[in-house]
Design an enzyme around this catalytic site. Structure first.
Site, PDB file in Angstrom:
ATOM      1  N   SER A 190      47.291  27.903  34.542  1.00 13.51           N
ATOM      2  CA  SER A 190      46.067  28.580  34.986  1.00 13.51           C
ATOM      3  C   SER A 190      46.186  30.086  34.778  1.00 13.51           C
ATOM      4  O   SER A 190      47.070  30.728  35.339  1.00 13.51           O
ATOM      5  CB  SER A 190      45.855  28.277  36.479  1.00 13.51           C
ATOM      6  OG  SER A 190      44.828  29.062  37.016  1.00 13.51           O
ATOM      7  N   LYS A 229      33.504  40.073  36.262  1.00 17.75           N
ATOM      8  CA  LYS A 229      34.484  40.470  37.272  1.00 17.75           C
ATOM      9  C   LYS A 229      35.381  41.543  36.685  1.00 17.75           C
ATOM     10  O   LYS A 229      35.787  41.456  35.521  1.00 17.75           O
ATOM     11  CB  LYS A 229      35.342  39.297  37.740  1.00 17.75           C
ATOM     12  CG  LYS A 229      36.259  39.735  38.898  1.00 17.75           C
ATOM     13  CD  LYS A 229      36.959  38.582  39.573  1.00 17.75           C
ATOM     14  CE  LYS A 229      38.157  38.119  38.788  1.00 17.75           C
ATOM     15  NZ  LYS A 229      38.989  37.177  39.550  1.00 17.75           N
TER      16      LYS A 229
END
Lengths: 314, 314
Positions: free
Chosen positions: B285, B63
């Site tokens: 996260s 990505k």
């Protein structure tokens, strides 16, 4: 967003060499961003991710490229690539390029840039070790900067070497053995070898060698004694120590990173260079991300593209 | 080669949560390849490159995603992304996906996976700090695993918060001040803040916090005292230390990497977990590459695509 399915067809080699030279100059001046290439192991091969930003060309992006040595048995190239380009001030993806042939071409162009500034002669014999896609693009590119009087080609598979020579009916090109091909004014090594092929004693003083085959840990094409005898110029120090021609001799303690004379960029900006006509010079090319951006920038100017939708969802 | 212009439209949140959970399990078991995310600085922002390989899903790829905080003034999202997928056994590029909305969705799904295994309560109040795209996907995803009785939203810009609540006419959702929004059973922080917003004393024992805003060096949302009081679970240790919620307190010597309890993957495989119902648990996260592959794998099953030519040139 644009997709360029065959950007290589829009590229004239002299333009590509010019763009790649400019990218190396930016590298020599430190005016680019290029984190280390990263490697991911896959079954039967690996893929590399190569992000970079060239402010001079106002271009940023990432090349993704695999190396699967046994792909030929599947009818696929060993190396296939894609480039994603971003608009630097917004980060928006603006183009995707098929980078398979583009990778071969920019690798050849880098060898041409090195030959132009490092070879002591402007004319002579070109020796080519390997007869794959990189050998082909290397010959095309080096011919632009070096007057090739004759070409000697060696490949592990003689049929491959013969087929290679048949692509150049207008050149004085022959298949030879490894030692004969190594006896050349300019030498290009472009094999996936993990054992040194080229013996030190085969290489005459003053030879310039473009060593482009080694691009991963464990790969090597040249006798370590040849490296210690030569001036070594790399495309990028970190990448070369990790995965270039010098990686195995450095790992084995036969060479140290300090034995690297400098980078091609440093040669281009006049910081260093060939010390005398009798030196052997080696360009240790691993393939750097900014040359992919340079090649992409040339392709963008004239390449055919498919317009693709790119919306932002919810 | 296939291009998926809007892969998010093919994704059902429960399927995505399941795929992201499986990816974290593989991460916990060490059965994936994921080199560190790399950052390139651009004018006004940066872009990150995230390669990985998930053998369990037979999927590999990269990505590429930017972060440009001022893009809203240009009518563009702060974050835009693209994913390139490769066929693992040959390395051939097989698909390109628009990953802008996909990135938001997989970030939300990761928060849902963490909430499911770390929250001491299965029902209660959801506090949301920030009202952008990650807040939206976080609410959608967390609602799948946690019975949301009411939602309290805070944003620096109150109008943005109000517009956010208007998207959920069927929910008991209100705009509150920062302290009120922080008083919740489950808290989601999703701002680009570089100063801690949430004070330690506002957080009740037993709260579970999904801290998803900090994803680059210098970013933080939580009071360092709250971190030292809590059990900290990260998505990936290296990434969290480099760029997660813990990066600033670790840089400042207020916290050390040893204070991290473990990874979400380790929780999922039963290696570690919440110590007792009164603990505060934090899921830090940063966004990991294998969750992008997981989201892509779900999109590939049902998404619409455009077939693109991909030949190999000369």
């Amino acid at each position: 967003m644009r997709y360029y399915p065959a950007p290589e067809s829009a590229i004239m080699m002299p333009h590509l060499i010019e763009a790649v030279r400019e990218a190396f100059i930016d590298h020599g001046n430190g005016s680019c961003e290029m984190p280390p290439k990263s490697y991911v192991t896959l079954p039967g091969g690996d893929f590399r991710t190569m992000p970079s930003y060239l402010p001079g060309l106002r271009i940023a992006g990432v090349k993704v490229v695999n190396v699967h040595p046994d792909n030929r048995t599947k009818g696929l190239p060993t190396v296939m690539g894609m480039i994603i380009l971003l608009d630097p001030p917004s980060g928006k993806p603006v183009a995707i390029l098929n980078a398979t042939a583009l990778t071969d071409l920019r690798t050849g162009a880098a060898a041409a840039v090195a030959t132009e500034v490092l070879s002591s002669e402007k004319t002579g014999t070109l020796g080519i070790i390997g007869a794959g896609r990189q050998a082909l693009s290397g010959l095309l590119a080096i011919s632009e900067v070096f007057q090739v009087e004759s070409v000697k080609v060696w490949s592990r598979n003689e049929k491959t070497a013969t087929r290679f020579t048949e692509k150049f009916p207008d050149l004085n090109i022959t298949v030879t053995n490894l030692e004969q091909a190594s006896d050349a004014t300019v030498l290009l090594t472009a094999t996936p070898s993990t054992k040194s092929l080229i013996k030190d004693e085969w290489i005459a003083d003053g030879t310039h060698i473009n060593a482009i085959g080694a691009d991963a840990p464990g790969k090597q094409e040249l006798d370590p004694n040849l490296l210690t005898r030569s001036q070594i110029f790399v495309d990028d120090r970190k990448q070369a120590v990790h995965s270039g021609e010098v990686n195995v001799p450095i790992r084995d303690g036969l060479l140290s990173a300090e034995d690297i004379t400098g980078t091609l960029g440093e040669v281009l900006i006049g910081k260093i260079g060939r010390s005398d006509p009798e030196s052997v010079t080696i360009f240790d090319s691993t393939g750097i991300a900014i040359t992919d951006l340079a090649a992409a920038s040339v392709a963008l100017q004239k390449g055919s593209f498919i317009e693709l939708p790119y919306e932002h969802g919810f």
